[in-house]
Structure formats: structure tokens, C-alpha cells
Design an enzyme around this catalytic site. Structure first.
Site, mmCIF file in Angstrom:
data_model
loop_
_atom_site.group_PDB
_atom_site.id
_atom_site.type_symbol
_atom_site.label_atom_id
_atom_site.label_comp_id
_atom_site.label_asym_id
_atom_site.label_seq_id
_atom_site.Cartn_x
_atom_site.Cartn_y
_atom_site.Cartn_z
ATOM 1 N N HIS A 42 -7.721 -5.598 0.358
ATOM 2 C CA HIS A 42 -6.545 -4.723 0.394
ATOM 3 C C HIS A 42 -5.468 -5.232 1.354
ATOM 4 C CE1 HIS A 42 -4.296 -1.089 -0.362
ATOM 5 N NE2 HIS A 42 -4.204 -0.848 0.928
ATOM 6 N N ASP A 52 -9.856 -5.938 -4.023
ATOM 7 C CA ASP A 52 -9.427 -4.787 -3.213
ATOM 8 C C ASP A 52 -10.414 -3.633 -3.359
ATOM 9 O OD1 ASP A 52 -8.082 -2.699 -1.981
ATOM 10 O OD2 ASP A 52 -6.130 -3.300 -2.759
ATOM 11 N N SER A 68 0.819 -1.209 0.000
ATOM 12 C CA SER A 68 0.000 0.000 0.000
ATOM 13 C C SER A 68 0.860 1.270 0.000
ATOM 14 C CB SER A 68 -0.962 -0.060 1.190
ATOM 15 O OG SER A 68 -1.969 0.908 1.086
#
Length: 258
Positions: free
Chosen positions: A236, A208, A80
Site C-alpha cells: 500500500h 496491496d 490513498s
């Protein structure tokens, strides 16, 4: 089988704790694993106000890479928002990185400032979603800096397919993080001879809702990689929703590139 060295970098508001399932899986496969808390994240005691530059945010990671010997090669894995400090580290320590793996991650290019991929994403967030992100500010009038905290509703969207216990853990442990704006990163791009020279692999997470698959595909198009892998049923947080599959991808990447 040769032992490999992995360095795992967490996403925004999270910490090294987010790798608690993946670290032992990789170690059981015979590899060394270092998990890093970025500045003012996890159990790192710094305060977010101490982070004035991207280098400040990445410092614990830079220290780890600096500590490895000249001939040590690492598999750098970023999740991320951790992709941006990891890319900076890859730029500075390119000779020590055999492959950088971006897991549903912000991944800079070598044409724009490192903040470009994050700022572009923030521009696509709807007003309703923005309500679930808590933005704050620090810095100076001349150079305002921004913080962000993932509210419970936004977190829930990120953890849709993850065990409820991991979602509860995250709610208890997330911390305020700096938003990676151009005021934080500066406007210089990462270099072709550093970051641009290393092998990069991107892992797309198919379910996600935190960083949409379309956005992940755009990131890859914006800065093409050696290989794209996909974990179809991962949200995610694949380290929680699909730890075995994520570990399997990381082992295959090590076999091929390290």
C-alpha cells in the site's frame, strides 16, 4: 526536456514526510516538486477538531494550487485517502491541473458525494481489522464527525513489503485524521465540468493489503480513467516499497499528459 510541476498529496494519518524518497527522484529528473501536509497532518499545527468540512481538510493543498500562476499546470498526485481532498482540489482548480494521478487511492466519481468511496470501503472492513483502526468522534450531536488512527497492526499490513525503517518512521509519525464521511463532505457530488473534465490516471499496487486490488479495480470501474498502470510488487506504500518504479510511472505520466 521541459520542467514539470508535481504536487504530492499524502494518505490518511500520514504527512508530506511520506514522499521523502520520491521527491528527490523527481527533482533529480529535472522537475519541481511540492509536497503538502493536509490540515492536522504531518507538521501542520492545526488540530483535527478544526476540520469541519472537506475543504478545511484540503485547505493547505488549495492554498498551494491557488499560489500557482494562471498558466501553471500541475501534475497532482494523491495517495490513498489523499485522493478525496485531491479530487476536491481538482474540482476547484481544474484549469491548473494537466493530470491527476491516484496511487492506490480513494477516487471519487461525479454522481455520489465524495465520501461514497471511503464509506463503501469502511463497510467492507472485517470486525477483526476494525480492531486495528482506532475510531474516535468529534463534532456536534446534529452533525457527528469521526476520526481514525491506523493502529500498529493495520499499519504493518500497509507496509508489508516496505523497509522496516520506513514502518518504524510511520509508527512514530502517524497522526489522527478525520474519517471522510458524508457529514464531513456534504452530499453534493464533484462537478463534471471541474473534476470530471480533467485527465486521470490510476496506479494499482499489486500486493496491496491495505486497499485490496479488487477494491482498487472497483474504484476504477466506478469512475473510469484515461489510463491504468500497475506496480506489481508494491504494497500500500509504493513510495517506500517501490520508489523507483513509482517515480518511473510518474515521469511517464508527465511525458504523456503534461
Amino acid at each position: 526536456m521541459m520542467m514539470k510541476q508535481y504536487v504530492l498529496v499524502h494518505g490518511g494519518c500520514h504527512g508530506a514526510w511520506s514522499w521523502y524518497k520520491v521527491k528527490p527522484l523527481l527533482e533529480r529528473s529535472g522537475h519541481r516538486v511540492t509536497v503538502v501536509d493536509l490540515t492536522a497532518s504531518g507538521v501542520n499545527v492545526s488540530r483535527v477538531e478544526e476540520i469541519q468540512t472537506l475543504e478545511d481538510l484540503a485547505k493547505p493543498l488549495l492554498d498551494v494550487l491557488d499560489s500557482f500562476g494562471y498558466d501553471d499546470k500541475v501534475i497532482l498526485v494523491a495517495h490513498s485517502l489523499g485522493g478525496i481532498p485531491a479530487a476536491l482540489a481538482a474540482d476547484m482548480f481544474a484549469s491548473k491541473i494537466s493530470v491527476a494521478v491516484f496511487v492506490t487511492s480513494f477516487m471519487p466519481d461525479t454522481r455520489n458525494p465524495p465520501s461514497y468511496v471511503f464509506e463503501k470501503h469502511v463497510g467492507t472492513i472485517s470486525e477483526k481489522e476494525r480492531m486495528n483502526l482506532e475510531f474516535g468522534s468529534y463534532g456536534t450531536n446534529d452533525r457527528p464527525l469521526m476520526t481514525v488512527l491506523l493502529g500498529p497492526k493495520y499499519l504493518e499490513k500497509m507496509y508489508l513489503l516496505s523497509p522496516i525503517e520506513d514502518f518504524e518512521l510511520a509508527k512514530a509519525l502517524v497522526r489522527v485524521t478525520p474519517a471522510i464521511t458524508s457529514n464531513l463532505t456534504g452530499t453534493k457530488s464533484l462537478t463534471e465540468q471541474g473534476y470530471g473534465s480533467i485527465n486521470r490516471v490510476y496506479i494499482v499496487c499489486g500486493e496491496d493489503k491495505g486497499l485490496s486490488v479488487d477494491y482498487q479495480r472497483w474504484i476504477i470501474e466506478n469512475s473510469p480513467v484515461k489510463e491504468v498502470m500497475e506496480i506489481k510488487d508494491a504494497d500500500h506504500m509504493p513510495m517506500f516499497s517501490k520508489p523507483l518504479e513509482l517515480c518511473d510511472c510518474l515521469l511517464k505520466i508527465a511525458d504523456k499528459y503534461a
